[in-house]
Design a protein around this motif. Structure first.
Motif, mmCIF file in Angstrom:
data_model
loop_
_atom_site.group_PDB
_atom_site.id
_atom_site.type_symbol
_atom_site.label_atom_id
_atom_site.label_comp_id
_atom_site.label_asym_id
_atom_site.label_seq_id
_atom_site.Cartn_x
_atom_site.Cartn_y
_atom_site.Cartn_z
ATOM 1 N N SER A 137 0.805 -1.223 0.000
ATOM 2 C CA SER A 137 0.000 0.000 0.000
ATOM 3 C C SER A 137 0.841 1.278 0.000
ATOM 4 O O SER A 137 0.711 2.131 0.879
ATOM 5 N N PRO A 177 1.288 10.084 5.926
ATOM 6 C CA PRO A 177 1.166 9.705 7.331
ATOM 7 C C PRO A 177 2.325 8.818 7.770
ATOM 8 O O PRO A 177 3.214 8.531 6.958
ATOM 9 N N HIS A 179 2.254 6.180 10.940
ATOM 10 C CA HIS A 179 2.258 5.146 11.984
ATOM 11 C C HIS A 179 2.412 3.707 11.509
ATOM 12 O O HIS A 179 2.692 2.830 12.308
ATOM 13 N N HIS A 180 2.214 3.456 10.192
ATOM 14 C CA HIS A 180 2.457 2.085 9.704
ATOM 15 C C HIS A 180 3.926 1.857 9.342
ATOM 16 O O HIS A 180 4.351 0.717 9.195
ATOM 17 N N GLY A 188 1.398 0.994 4.110
ATOM 18 C CA GLY A 188 0.141 1.612 4.533
ATOM 19 C C GLY A 188 0.090 3.112 4.325
ATOM 20 O O GLY A 188 -0.406 3.840 5.182
ATOM 21 N N PHE A 189 0.573 3.586 3.197
ATOM 22 C CA PHE A 189 0.617 5.011 2.823
ATOM 23 C C PHE A 189 1.678 5.784 3.618
ATOM 24 O O PHE A 189 1.736 7.008 3.542
ATOM 25 N N CYS A 190 2.486 5.102 4.429
ATOM 26 C CA CYS A 190 3.430 5.784 5.326
ATOM 27 C C CYS A 190 4.876 5.557 4.882
ATOM 28 O O CYS A 190 5.263 4.419 4.587
ATOM 29 N N ASP A 220 -6.103 6.616 15.112
ATOM 30 C CA ASP A 220 -6.343 6.246 13.711
ATOM 31 C C ASP A 220 -7.087 4.904 13.716
ATOM 32 O O ASP A 220 -6.863 4.067 14.589
ATOM 33 N N HIS A 222 -6.719 2.395 12.011
ATOM 34 C CA HIS A 222 -5.813 1.265 11.793
ATOM 35 C C HIS A 222 -4.815 1.147 12.944
ATOM 36 O O HIS A 222 -4.455 2.151 13.559
ATOM 37 N N TYR A 251 -6.803 -4.232 8.048
ATOM 38 C CA TYR A 251 -5.464 -3.722 7.760
ATOM 39 C C TYR A 251 -4.818 -3.098 9.001
ATOM 40 O O TYR A 251 -5.478 -2.382 9.712
ATOM 41 N N ASP A 313 -9.671 8.562 10.363
ATOM 42 C CA ASP A 313 -10.377 7.589 9.537
ATOM 43 C C ASP A 313 -11.336 6.708 10.340
ATOM 44 O O ASP A 313 -11.963 5.812 9.780
ATOM 45 N N LEU A 320 -12.749 4.313 4.265
ATOM 46 C CA LEU A 320 -11.939 3.155 4.630
ATOM 47 C C LEU A 320 -12.261 2.630 6.026
ATOM 48 O O LEU A 320 -12.150 1.439 6.297
ATOM 49 N N GLY A 351 -4.124 8.981 9.180
ATOM 50 C CA GLY A 351 -5.073 8.740 8.097
ATOM 51 C C GLY A 351 -6.288 9.646 8.183
ATOM 52 O O GLY A 351 -6.299 10.640 8.904
ATOM 53 N N TYR A 353 -9.919 9.895 5.387
ATOM 54 C CA TYR A 353 -10.068 9.957 3.933
ATOM 55 C C TYR A 353 -11.378 10.569 3.446
ATOM 56 O O TYR A 353 -11.608 10.640 2.248
#
Ligand code: X5A
Ligand code: ZN
Length: 675
Positions: A137, A177, A179-180, A188-190, A220, A222, A251, A313, A320, A351, A353
């Motif tokens: 991701s 972001p 934290h992942h 995870g977009f991080c 968050d 997630h 996730y 999120d 999401l 996150g 969205y």
């Protein structure tokens, strides 16, 4: 979208100095003077809240302009919302900063830092998509490196200023972001773990700032897997994450987010996961986790600063997340954290969205940091059925480390639940809009107190003595000496009968006046205490056309019970409270309160009027059905008894509410207007 609203492209609002001490607030630096009215009314000093936003972080985007939930507009809409609301102007706006490699390497490997550093260069152009596709991701483009450095650096910067005390709190509106992101992996977009870098920076690079213990709260939707791993064995960081888990299917899937993951070695017990089993949690579920896990543990841990992985999120409307946290819910969660660390809180965006939801939620949070009046809102009354077992499991797993989690939750509490399959419509947007009349009248349906309801009510007095409430008086009790008779005992001027007083004779902790949208009227022909004439009642229902002055006394719930008894001519020696914590909760939920013992007396109806500084405001009046009897004439409406009216006027005048004439007119008006 107006790009000129970004501070990085509008010199008038950019404050690039790294020395806050010689920096004015953003509002002042642009020539305007913004007052914090709420703070002013309360006679408080405006809190310094830092903000970082930089349009450069919008350059991180999908390589071919494909749609993606983690999009540049996320931070733009938040920044715009804060500006339109006039809130950013009351904050200290800081320029963004790039993170230093040595700070990134406190939590990341050198290889990972180098990868992110070079990923956006021309030479890597052809390899970028391939690298991204091998990650979980992640997308990458020419703007990714710089954005990642700015995101991490900006969180570090806000954290540093807050730790130094130059700011009281702050919000880094950043992307990508963090934290992942793990030590050696973007996911995870991080790209970089922004919050972890900041925490590690404070602990390891700035011992001079005296930050020894950090609480990281990750709300968050997630699990903050990266942050968890980075401080897994570190007792200086208490990591708390509440997230959708669904037995490891949500996730980032797997067991990392399980509540059994409590940390290891010296860090054992310093990792707390609250894993939801289903996907529609809302304010009540989150606040239950706050009240029964996070807040008691935070009290024991006693952090020096709080870093908040503030993903939005779990917000209602998020595509999401699927959860239903309202802006009001976020503001209450944040407000509860303000009790610690003198409000030293660093928020970092993770996150979130749904553009509308994240903008509104962010605004609500910054208003809490500024200590504005908490926004109005309401939420579902109770957590989901599956929430209490999760909370109980977490408490049980962690109580060896945190004794405040040791007690079993009472059945009374855990019976307050909503069956799982029911899907509720949460509060509408309009409920969070400002009240045009400036009147606080909406009834919150949500408990935001941390009431420990004890199973054994052996000593209800001790339990209720721990809870403060505002008793809002509108009748003779507005005159302080008369009210004190109910506390200390005795008989003042005008009273035909002495009062016994309360068991606990300590005077009210605070006295304030407020206006409420409830109709004041007078009724009945005779009372034992005042003789011939009517006494005051207030309509339990709110009506915006009505305004009643009330004198609020901050007393304990135990004392309130004793006042209630005296108002209703009951003995004080009952072995159970007539208005207990369960009743308080019901009152908050607008369920009419008619304690069995007082159901036939005149002031048996305890009405919830809202909250003030997190403390419930209660008044006592007649029931709705009694109001109907007054209206129909079955029970007479009567002007107040002479001595009684005199007492009311005295209360209003001595309380500084009115002049003598105004007080008389106010009473006359209430007594003569038809119901
Ligand atoms: C920061 C954040 C979510 C990743 C979801 C991937 N990441 N399916 O919210
Ligand atoms: Zn998330």
């Amino acid at each position: 979208m107006d790009p000129s609203s970004s501070p990085s492209s509008d010199n008038k609002t950019v404050v690039t100095s790294s020395h806050l001490s010689d920096m004015a607030t953003a509002g002042q630096s642009s020539g305007k003077y913004y007052e914090n009215l709420d703070a002013e009314v309360a006679g408080k000093i405006q809190r310094k809240v830092g903000l970082i936003y930089d349009e450069t972080m919008c350059k991180h985007d999908t390589p071919d302009g494909e749609d993606h939930p983690e999009c540049p507009d996320r931070i733009r809409v938040i920044w715009e919302k804060l500006q339109l609301a006039g809130v950013s102007q009351r904050c200290v706006v800081l320029g963004s900063s790039k993170a230093e490699d040595k700070h990134l390497q406190l939590v990341h490997t050198k290889d990972h830092v180098n990868l992110v550093k070079t990923i956006s260069t021309k030479q890597k152009d052809y390899r970028r998509n391939k690298i991204a596709s091998q990650l979980n991701s992640i997308y990458l483009n020419g703007g990714s490196s710089e954005a990642a450095y700015l995101a991490a650096g900006s969180v570090v910067k806000v954290a540093e200023k807050v730790a130094e005390g130059e700011l009281d709190s702050g919000f880094a509106i950043v992307r990508p972001p963090g934290h992942h992101a793990e030590t050696d992996e973007a996911m995870g977009f991080c790209l970089f773990n922004n919050v972890a870098v900041a925490a590690s920076y404070l602990l390891n690079e700035r011992p001079d700032l005296g930050v020894k213990k950090i609480l990281i709260v990750d709300w968050d939707v997630h699990h903050g897997n990266g942050t968890q791993k980075m401080f897994w064995k570190d007792p200086r960081v208490l990591f708390f994450s509440v997230h959708r888990h669904e037995y490891g299917s949500f996730y980032p899937s797997g067991d990392d987010g399980d509540y059994n993951m409590v940390g290891e070695g010296p860090g054992e017990g310093f990792n707390i996961n609250v894993p939801w089993d289903q996907g529609r949690c809302g304010d009540a579920d989150y606040l239950a986790a706050w009240d029964h896990i996070l807040i008691p543990v935070a009290r024991e841990f006693n952090p020096d600063i709080i870093l908040l992985s503030a993903g939005f999120d779990a917000a209602i409307g998020d595509p999401l997340g699927g959860c239903r946290v309202t802006p009001y819910g976020y503001s209450v969660m944040l407000k509860k954290l303000m009790e610690f660390t003198h409000g030293k809180i660093v928020m970092a965006l993770e996150g979130g969205y749904n553009l509308d939801s994240i903008a509104k939620s962010s605004l609500a949070c910054v208003q809490v940091l500024l200590e504005d009046k908490i926004i109005q809102g309401s939420s579902e009354a109770y957590p989901f059925e599956s929430t209490w077992p999760v909370i109980q499991a977490v408490r049980k797993r962690l109580c060896a480390y945190w004794p405040s989690l040791a007690d079993e939750l009472s059945w009374k509490l855990i019976n307050q639940k909503i069956p799982n399959p029911i899907i509720l419509i949460s509060s509408s947007d309009s409920e969070t809009e400002d009240d045009p009349h400036g009147l606080v009248y909406q009834i919150s349906k949500l408990s935001i107190e941390n009431h420990q309801v004890d199973t054994a009510s052996t000593s209800w007095r001790a339990d209720l003595a721990k809870v403060d409430i505002w008793y809002a008086s509108f009748g003779s009790n507005m005159w302080k000496p008369r009210f004190l008779c109910y506390i200390q005992g005795g008989q003042v001027d005008g009273l035909k009968k002495a009062c016994v007083g309360s068991m606990d004779k300590s005077p009210p902790k605070e006295i304030v006046w407020e206006t409420f949208p409830h109709r004041l009227f007078f009724g009945r022909e005779y009372t034992a205490r005042w003789g011939v004439g009517g006494v005051a009642f207030t309509n339990p229902l709110a009506n915006l056309n009505d305004q009643t002055q009330m004198c609020l006394y901050r007393i304990t719930l135990e004392q309130f019970n004793d006042v209630l008894c005296q108002e209703n001519a009951l003995n004080l020696d009952s072995d159970s409270a007539i208005f207990d914590l369960a009743a308080l909760q019901s009152a908050e939920n607008q369920i009419s309160i008619l304690p069995e013992a007082v159901s036939n007396s005149w002031y048996a109806n305890v009405v919830w009027l809202g909250k003030k500084g997190d403390i419930p405001i209660l008044t006592m009046t007649c029931t709705l059905s009694a109001v109907e009897k007054f209206k129909s004439g079955e029970v007479p409406v009567r002007p107040p008894a002479k001595a009684y009216a005199k007492t009311l006027i005295r209360g209003l005048v001595e309380g500084g509410r009115f002049s003598e004439e105004e007080a008389e007119a106010y009473i006359d008006n209430a007594a003569s207007k038809p119901l």
